[in-house]
Design a protein around this motif. Structure first.
Motif, PDB file in Angstrom:
ATOM      1  N   UNK A  30      10.222  -8.785  14.004  1.00 12.85           N
ATOM      2  CA  UNK A  30      10.521  -7.945  12.847  1.00 12.85           C
ATOM      3  C   UNK A  30       9.259  -7.483  12.122  1.00 12.85           C
ATOM      4  N   UNK A  31       9.391  -6.363  11.424  1.00 16.90           N
ATOM      5  CA  UNK A  31       8.350  -5.874  10.526  1.00 16.90           C
ATOM      6  C   UNK A  31       8.958  -5.853   9.126  1.00 16.90           C
ATOM      7  N   UNK A  32       8.358  -6.589   8.211  1.00 17.71           N
ATOM      8  CA  UNK A  32       8.803  -6.566   6.822  1.00 17.71           C
ATOM      9  C   UNK A  32       7.938  -5.564   6.067  1.00 17.71           C
ATOM     10  N   UNK A  33       8.587  -4.547   5.497  1.00 11.61           N
ATOM     11  CA  UNK A  33       7.884  -3.535   4.717  1.00 11.61           C
ATOM     12  C   UNK A  33       8.036  -3.893   3.242  1.00 11.61           C
ATOM     13  N   UNK A  34       6.942  -4.264   2.624  1.00 10.80           N
ATOM     14  CA  UNK A  34       6.946  -4.575   1.196  1.00 10.80           C
ATOM     15  C   UNK A  34       6.688  -3.306   0.401  1.00 10.80           C
ATOM     16  N   UNK A  35       7.339  -3.190  -0.774  1.00 17.26           N
ATOM     17  CA  UNK A  35       6.922  -2.071  -1.616  1.00 17.26           C
ATOM     18  C   UNK A  35       6.736  -2.478  -3.061  1.00 17.26           C
ATOM     19  N   UNK A  87       3.405  -1.031   1.072  1.00 15.51           N
ATOM     20  CA  UNK A  87       3.574   0.334   0.560  1.00 15.51           C
ATOM     21  C   UNK A  87       3.636   0.318  -0.967  1.00 15.51           C
ATOM     22  N   UNK A  88       3.309   1.471  -1.547  1.00 11.70           N
ATOM     23  CA  UNK A  88       3.422   1.710  -2.988  1.00 11.70           C
ATOM     24  C   UNK A  88       4.190   3.008  -3.201  1.00 11.70           C
ATOM     25  N   UNK A  89       5.027   3.028  -4.219  1.00 12.76           N
ATOM     26  CA  UNK A  89       5.736   4.258  -4.584  1.00 12.76           C
ATOM     27  C   UNK A  89       5.219   4.813  -5.908  1.00 12.76           C
ATOM     28  N   UNK A  90       5.283   6.124  -6.030  1.00  5.70           N
ATOM     29  CA  UNK A  90       5.177   6.901  -7.268  1.00  5.70           C
ATOM     30  C   UNK A  90       3.835   7.581  -7.489  1.00  5.70           C
ATOM     31  N   UNK A  91       2.735   6.819  -7.620  1.00  2.39           N
ATOM     32  CA  UNK A  91       1.451   7.469  -7.845  1.00  2.39           C
ATOM     33  C   UNK A  91       0.812   7.167  -9.185  1.00  2.39           C
ATOM     34  N   UNK A  92       0.972   5.937  -9.669  1.00  4.00           N
ATOM     35  CA  UNK A  92       0.337   5.528 -10.913  1.00  4.00           C
ATOM     36  C   UNK A  92      -1.178   5.410 -10.739  1.00  4.00           C
ATOM     37  N   UNK A  93      -1.905   5.662 -11.824  1.00  2.96           N
ATOM     38  CA  UNK A  93      -3.361   5.561 -11.789  1.00  2.96           C
ATOM     39  C   UNK A  93      -3.819   4.156 -11.452  1.00  2.96           C
ATOM     40  N   UNK A  94      -3.063   3.138 -11.863  1.00  3.80           N
ATOM     41  CA  UNK A  94      -3.501   1.768 -11.581  1.00  3.80           C
ATOM     42  C   UNK A  94      -3.482   1.446 -10.089  1.00  3.80           C
TER      43      UNK A  94
END
Length: 328
Positions: A30-35, A87-94
């Protein structure tokens, strides 16, 4: 067989998923995709989107020491053992200011899905504007009445509990409407408290220069995440296509690279539909991430990849969560 049947009968759908994924994991690693969404120290975080830099670093170091961390766009057919994608969602400056230095220090790749309509914005994401207006420490009028032919509603705002109730209800309503209606409601709220153009800059999205800096890292993959972060299922086919294609085109023009991955805003099963999937296929995306739970297998649709949401967990909680992410 009898034990399995009893387990499913007792614990229902979750038990069935556990047993199904356990069996699949034996045949197909399996591949676990964290976000994640944010890496920041926040005084207020009503949506629980932020992970502190200290906790994020401990998460990354644990992953580095225990699992292969691969890219979302990698060829998973050669994966021989349980692996992780970040992974990261949205696009925050931090994401640039806090998350990226930690990822580079630990040496892990990550994919960042960008909501293009807010890049460089003086305000920010609509849910942060809602928080700034309703939950900030300020003097409030006693009542707010929303002027809208379909959603005319009023809220008392005499105390913190009433204002939080108003925040929650407006948040749910704003998810269901298009960007023009949402902007009108935000305008009404700003006029109600006479906020002008002020905004809590700790919640700001990236500037275009910050996005380019992020994209320049060899550890980073940039993906599209629509223009206005509206649930696609609430839009017509034409509007869905505009949201998806315009975000892809904007990123390609401003970053000078092909954008081959995408994630659905919010990403739950009710937040996108068959039309969304079809548009993403036709757009040429290789992989599309949702926000449905579970591990990913090669048999899974590349246009509805499951991901596991990470909260601000101390390392001991994160380790326990990871034990279950392979199964549920």
């Amino acid at each position: 067989g009898i034990l399995m049947a009893r387990t499913i009968f007792r614990y229902g759908y979750s038990a069935w998923l556990l047993l199904k994924n356990f069996a699949l994991n034996q045949l197909d690693p399996p591949v676990v995709i964290l976000f994640y969404h944010r890496v920041a120290e926040l005084a207020s975080d009503p949506q629980s989107l932020a992970v502190t830099p200290a906790n994020f670093r401990s998460h990354m170091e644990f992953l580095k020491n225990n699992f292969p961390v691969i890219r979302l766009e990698d060829n998973w057919s050669v994966v021989k053992e349980p692996s992780v994608v970040i992974t990261f969602d949205d696009g925050y400056a931090d994401n640039v200011l806090e998350a990226m230095p930690i990822l580079e220090d630990v040496g892990l790749p990550a994919t960042f899905f960008i909501t293009t309509g807010v890049i460089g914005s003086q305000n920010g994401f609509w849910w942060d504007e809602l928080e700034f207006i309703i939950l900030a420490d300020r003097v409030f009028p006693d009542l707010f009445s929303l002027i809208d032919s379909r959603y005319g509603m009023s809220w008392k705002t005499n105390n913190a509990a009433e204002r939080y109730k108003m925040y929650q209800e407006l948040h749910l309503l704003m998810k269901k409407v298009d960007v023009h209606i949402r902007e009108d409601w935000i305008k009404q709220l700003r006029e109600w408290i006479q906020a002008g153009d002020s905004f809590n800059m700790v919640n700001r999205p990236m500037t275009i220069d910050e996005l380019r800096s992020l994209a320049s890292s060899p550890l980073v993959t940039i993906g599209a995440h629509t223009v206005t972060h509206t649930p696609l299922s609430s839009l017509s086919f034409k509007c869905q296509r505009e949201e998806i294609m315009a975000s892809k085109k904007w990123l390609e023009e401003h970053l000078g690279c092909e954008i081959l991955v995408f994630s659905y805003p919010f990403g739950g099963r009710s937040d996108y539909n068959k039309e969304s999937v079809l548009i993403c296929k036709n757009a040429g995306f290789n992989r599309v991430a949702a926000a449905i739970r579970g591990p990913a297998h090669r048999s899974a649709s590349p246009y509805q990849l499951p991901r596991q949401l990470v909260r601000n967990w101390p390392i001991e909680v994160f380790i326990k969560k990871m034990e279950w992410f392979w199964l549920l």
